[in-house]
Design a protein around this motif. Structure first.
Motif: not given
Length: 156
Positions: A139-155
């Protein structure tokens, strides 16, 4: 930075990191730290070096070592990238572990929700408890001011 979470069954080893220049007086993964220049393209080498330095463990003590999360956050104009590894401590390995970075303690996964942790680590553990522990996905997570949003990191 890299970080590794060690498991023994449903328990995870966390470190109350003390005296760190970036992360201090919070619960973190079992071991981790900054990359050396020669490791910049090899996060696994970095996390294994940190594991050896901080806990005296090597890959021979682990099962199922895997990179599971990569997070990005922007703080004071700096982009911080963290690689989160997970592994099982082999049955024959001693689980009475001591770290030169702080105090180690085993927790049930349910007990981790109430602990003070670094920003992305808190969201990684929440995601892992709810979703990640049931998959082998990255999973890849991008940190925003109040949370981290995750997406599956696909090949690709």
């Amino acid at each position: 930075m890299t970080c590794i979470y060690l498991f023994r069954g449903e328990r995870v080893l966390l470190l109350y990191r003390q005296g760190g220049r970036v992360v201090n007086n919070v619960w973190t993964g079992s071991a981790g730290g900054h990359f050396e220049e020669y490791e910049l393209n090899d996060a696994k080498a970095c996390v294994l070096r940190e594991l050896r330095e901080e806990l005296g463990l090597g890959p021979e003590n682990l099962d199922n070592l895997a990179l599971r999360y990569v997070t990005l956050t922007r703080i004071n104009g700096e982009i911080r990238q963290n690689y989160y590894f997970f592994a099982d401590l082999k049955e024959n390995a001693d689980d009475d572990l001591r770290s030169n970075e702080g105090a180690c303690q085993w927790f049930s996964l349910e007990d981790t929700h109430s602990l003070e942790m670094p920003f992305t680590a808190k969201f990684v553990m929440e995601h892992f408890c709810a979703i990640g522990r049931y998959t082998d996905k990255l999973y890849a997570g991008i940190g925003n001011p109040d949370k981290v949003e995750f997406l599956e990191l696909l090949e690709r």
